[in-house]
Scaffold this active site. Structure first.
Site, PDB file in Angstrom:
ATOM      1  N   ASP A 194       4.088   2.839  -7.234  1.00 58.76           N
ATOM      2  CA  ASP A 194       4.124   3.871  -8.271  1.00 58.76           C
ATOM      3  C   ASP A 194       2.787   4.589  -8.303  1.00 58.76           C
ATOM      4  OD1 ASP A 194       4.252   5.177 -11.054  1.00 58.76           O
ATOM      5  OD2 ASP A 194       6.185   4.168 -10.951  1.00 58.76           O
ATOM      6  N   VAL A 206       3.946   9.066  -3.820  1.00 61.97           N
ATOM      7  CA  VAL A 206       5.006   8.969  -2.802  1.00 61.97           C
ATOM      8  C   VAL A 206       5.044  10.184  -1.883  1.00 61.97           C
ATOM      9  CG1 VAL A 206       6.500   7.433  -4.137  1.00 61.97           C
ATOM     10  CG2 VAL A 206       6.767   9.926  -4.346  1.00 61.97           C
ATOM     11  N   ASN A 251      13.245   5.686  -5.614  1.00 52.56           N
ATOM     12  CA  ASN A 251      13.545   5.985  -7.011  1.00 52.56           C
ATOM     13  C   ASN A 251      12.582   7.003  -7.623  1.00 52.56           C
ATOM     14  OD1 ASN A 251      14.562   5.399  -9.868  1.00 52.56           O
ATOM     15  ND2 ASN A 251      12.405   4.770  -9.994  1.00 52.56           N
ATOM     16  N   TYR A 276      14.649  21.337  -9.404  1.00 54.68           N
ATOM     17  CA  TYR A 276      15.181  19.971  -9.498  1.00 54.68           C
ATOM     18  C   TYR A 276      16.513  19.857  -8.766  1.00 54.68           C
ATOM     19  CZ  TYR A 276      16.565  15.504 -11.557  1.00 54.68           C
ATOM     20  OH  TYR A 276      16.958  14.203 -11.736  1.00 54.68           O
ATOM     21  N   LYS A 315      17.329  17.532  -5.378  1.00 55.14           N
ATOM     22  CA  LYS A 315      18.327  16.464  -5.347  1.00 55.14           C
ATOM     23  C   LYS A 315      19.454  16.778  -4.365  1.00 55.14           C
ATOM     24  CE  LYS A 315      16.356  13.722  -8.292  1.00 55.14           C
ATOM     25  NZ  LYS A 315      15.815  12.395  -7.875  1.00 55.14           N
ATOM     26  N   THR A 338      15.309   7.487 -20.237  1.00 60.48           N
ATOM     27  CA  THR A 338      14.032   6.975 -19.766  1.00 60.48           C
ATOM     28  C   THR A 338      12.936   7.924 -20.236  1.00 60.48           C
ATOM     29  OG1 THR A 338      13.883   8.203 -17.693  1.00 60.48           O
ATOM     30  CG2 THR A 338      15.220   6.198 -17.673  1.00 60.48           C
TER      31      THR A 338
END
Length: 250
Positions: free
Chosen positions: A41, A62, A88, A154, A158, A189
């Site tokens: 992370d 990442v 993730n 976004y 994806k 979240t």
């Protein structure tokens, strides 16, 4: 850790975006089944997950090629191999197309698409070299298949992730390497915490858009990720698996 197994006892997994939300829940799910984990992370809080001989932690971006190389290498150094990759880590920006900046676009593509590509590439190399196959699970979104207003960057990132997964599945098949996408609906979240003070209330406001009448909890998505990472899904590859409470059913 004797129950439940799911065929993952002793398996080695790499989970990105592991410090919170779905990533943290996935680490817990894997550990409950006897897997060992490299938890990666950008946030230093990921170190809270460390367990001697069971969870190794790495802090890094990442989107940085070096992070992907280091993460996969760490799995080999600490646990001797890599069986599972869970891509993730993710970011989001909600802006109209005309207000979306190049920085917004590049930032989301960097984490959501480039980061997944880099980690998948390095994991694929390690799995292929070992010769015993593996499972790559990419965490997408309902926007893998439908568009999100005010989500140009976004949705595009994806969608790219879904297509990347299909390519990995095609190239990985001869090597026993499977690749699938989990496509959640809205999950409660803290993904939006960096850009909204009311992120949890904002996410819950989407409950009515799901036929089940609520948003998902991280542990529910971790269950689907875990299934796709395990031998129980041994004949699944190249799939985009909706875990969206019926959001895309209409």
């Amino acid at each position: 850790m004797s129950e439940p197994h799911d065929g993952l006892e002793g398996a080695v997994a790499l989970v990105t975006g592991a410090s919170r939300g779905v990533g943290r829940a996935t680490v817990a799910w894997l550990r409950a089944r006897g897997a060992r984990v490299v938890a990666s992370d950008l946030r230093p809080e990921v170190r809270e997950l460390a367990e001697p001989d069971a969870v190794a932690c790495l802090v890094g971006d990442v989107a940085d090629e070096e992070t992907a190389v280091r993460s996969v290498a760490l799995a080999g150094e600490r646990f001797g191999r890599l069986d599972i990759l869970v891509n993730n880590a993710g970011r989001t920006v909600n802006k109209p197309l005309t207000e979306t900046t190049v920085r917004d676009w590049d930032g989301l593509m960097g984490v959501n698409a480039r980061g997944a590509f880099l980690h998948a590439r390095e994991a694929f190399r390690a799995m292929r070299a070992r010769g015993e196959g593996g499972a790559i699970v990419n965490v997408g979104s309902y926007t893998c298949t439908v568009a999100l207003p005010e989500g140009s960057a976004y949705s595009a990132s994806k969608g790219a992730l879904a297509q990347l997964t299909k390519v990995i599945a095609l190239e990985g098949g001869p090597h026993g390497i499977r690749a699938n996408v989990v496509a959640p609906g809205v999950v409660e979240t803290d993904l939006l915490d960096d850009i909204r003070d009311d992120s949890r209330a904002y996410l819950r406001s989407f409950a009515g858009a799901h036929p089940l009448g609520r948003v998902a909890q991280p542990a529910e998505i971790a269950e689907v990720i875990g299934f796709l990472a395990s031998p129980r899904s041994s004949f699944m590859t190249g799939a985009v698996v909706a875990a969206d409470g019926g959001f895309t059913a209409a």
